[in-house]
Design a protein around this motif. Structure first.
Motif, short mmCIF file in Angstrom:
data_model
loop_
_atom_site.label_atom_id
_atom_site.label_comp_id
_atom_site.label_asym_id
_atom_site.label_seq_id
_atom_site.Cartn_x
_atom_site.Cartn_y
_atom_site.Cartn_z
N MET A 188 0.83 -1.23 0.02
CA MET A 188 0.01 -0.06 0.25
C MET A 188 0.85 1.14 -0.02
SD MET A 188 -3.17 -1.07 2.72
CE MET A 188 -3.94 -0.01 2.12
N GLU A 189 2.10 1.21 -0.22
CA GLU A 189 3.12 2.48 0.00
C GLU A 189 4.15 2.69 -1.05
OE1 GLU A 189 1.18 0.99 3.68
OE2 GLU A 189 3.14 0.06 2.61
N GLN A 190 4.39 1.61 -2.02
CA GLN A 190 5.50 2.02 -2.81
C GLN A 190 5.28 2.73 -4.00
OE1 GLN A 190 8.66 0.90 -2.04
NE2 GLN A 190 7.46 0.46 -0.12
N ALA A 191 4.20 2.76 -4.53
CA ALA A 191 4.07 3.83 -5.70
C ALA A 191 4.22 5.24 -5.10
CB ALA A 191 2.68 3.49 -6.25
N GLY A 192 3.60 5.73 -4.07
CA GLY A 192 3.64 6.87 -3.66
C GLY A 192 5.12 7.09 -3.32
N CYS A 193 5.84 6.55 -2.53
CA CYS A 193 7.18 6.54 -1.98
C CYS A 193 8.13 6.69 -3.23
CB CYS A 193 7.74 5.40 -1.17
SG CYS A 193 6.87 5.36 0.56
N ILE A 194 8.16 6.07 -4.10
CA ILE A 194 8.87 6.05 -5.31
C ILE A 194 8.72 7.23 -6.19
CG2 ILE A 194 9.50 5.00 -7.65
CD1 ILE A 194 8.44 2.07 -6.36
N ALA A 195 7.44 7.60 -6.35
CA ALA A 195 7.07 8.73 -6.81
C ALA A 195 7.47 10.15 -6.35
CB ALA A 195 5.54 9.17 -6.95
N VAL A 196 7.55 10.31 -4.85
CA VAL A 196 8.15 11.32 -3.91
C VAL A 196 9.67 11.32 -4.48
CG1 VAL A 196 8.59 12.09 -1.79
CG2 VAL A 196 6.38 11.06 -2.45
N ALA A 197 10.23 10.08 -4.35
CA ALA A 197 11.98 9.96 -4.55
C ALA A 197 12.12 10.55 -6.04
CB ALA A 197 12.17 8.60 -4.43
N ARG A 198 11.35 10.25 -6.87
CA ARG A 198 11.51 10.64 -8.49
C ARG A 198 11.34 12.09 -8.45
NH1 ARG A 198 13.03 6.21 -11.54
NH2 ARG A 198 13.91 7.84 -12.80
#
Length: 254
Positions: free
Chosen positions: A197-207
């Motif tokens: 439930m978290e990876q898409a958001g965390c990766i998007a913030v990092a990018r």
């Protein structure tokens, strides 16, 4: 510039600044740029009891966030992640404003393939974006990918240490009770190996913000069969403790 669409969720605005930004909270800076985000509360408790970590700071709010720091010379922060992209990835955006530039995430997720054993590590290469948060950070796409160089550095370390792992995509969803049979089959066909439930958001913030981010998710419960199987995945204390310690080393490599 706002790109209009019939559906609000894909109306991406590429403006660098919003009305409220992380710096608006004047959070102050950490003395280190390295952080682990974990979803293992019992590991955090054990680290505290063993005097391995100490409270570094509490970020106030309706749901205060506790940030700890390892007591050795590693200079690594650790915090317990909150469920879902708005909470977990939203906090990550704040952390980067506080000086965090290297982040390792470790958690567990439901496997979409029964051949993925409990405890098997998935090195996340990207996430299928079946949530809402990431669309405010990046243009619409089915998948958001981690930085390839960062992911390869993690893989090289795991190979060198003979640590078994898989590489692939997660499926990030907002709705744990709407993981239907047809959706599971579709996400599997798209390359999804684990649902979380978290990876898409965390990766998007990092990018979007331009910092180093890596994630290891271990195989937990099983959604691949006719019936859901818990597989007692939350009781794997040794796996979870070792995974945090592994991420403590990896955060120096990414």
């Amino acid at each position: 510039m706002l790109h209009r669409n019939d559906f609000p969720i894909v109306e991406y605005d590429d403006a660098a600044k919003a009305k409220i930004n992380p710096e608006s909270f004047k959070p102050g800076c950490f003395e280190t740029d390295k952080m682990i985000i974990t979803f293992f509360p019992e590991v955090m408790k054990k680290l505290i009891e063993k005097n391995k970590i100490s409270l570094e700071r509490v970020i106030p709010g309706e749901n205060p966030v506790e940030i700890y720091k390892f007591n050795d010379e590693s200079n690594v922060l650790i915090t317990l992640g909150q469920v879902g992209c708005p909470a977990c990835a939203g906090n990550l955006d704040l952390f980067q404003e506080m000086g965090v530039k290297k982040v390792m995430f470790c958690g567990g997720g439901g496997v979409l393939d029964r051949n993925i054993e409990v405890g098997q590590l998935l090195l996340v290469e990207g996430a299928i974006r079946d949530e809402g948060f990431s669309y405010h950070y990046l243009p619409p796409a089915r998948v958001v990918y981690t930085d390839e160089d960062t992911t390869n550095r993690i893989a090289e370390y795991l190979d060198k240490e003979n640590i078994s792992y898989l590489r692939g995509l997660t499926w990030t969803t907002d709705a744990i009770f709407r993981e239907t049979e047809d959706k599971i089959e579709l996400r599997k066909s798209e390359g999804g190996k684990i649902v979380e439930m978290e990876q898409a958001g965390c990766i998007a913030v990092a990018r979007f913000r331009g910092f180093e981010y890596g994630a290891l998710i271990y195989g937990g419960d099983d959604l691949s069969g006719e019936e859901w199987s818990d597989r007692s995945w939350r009781s794997r204390d040794g796996i979870r403790y070792d995974l945090v310690n592994l991420c403590k080393k990896l955060v120096y490599i990414i």
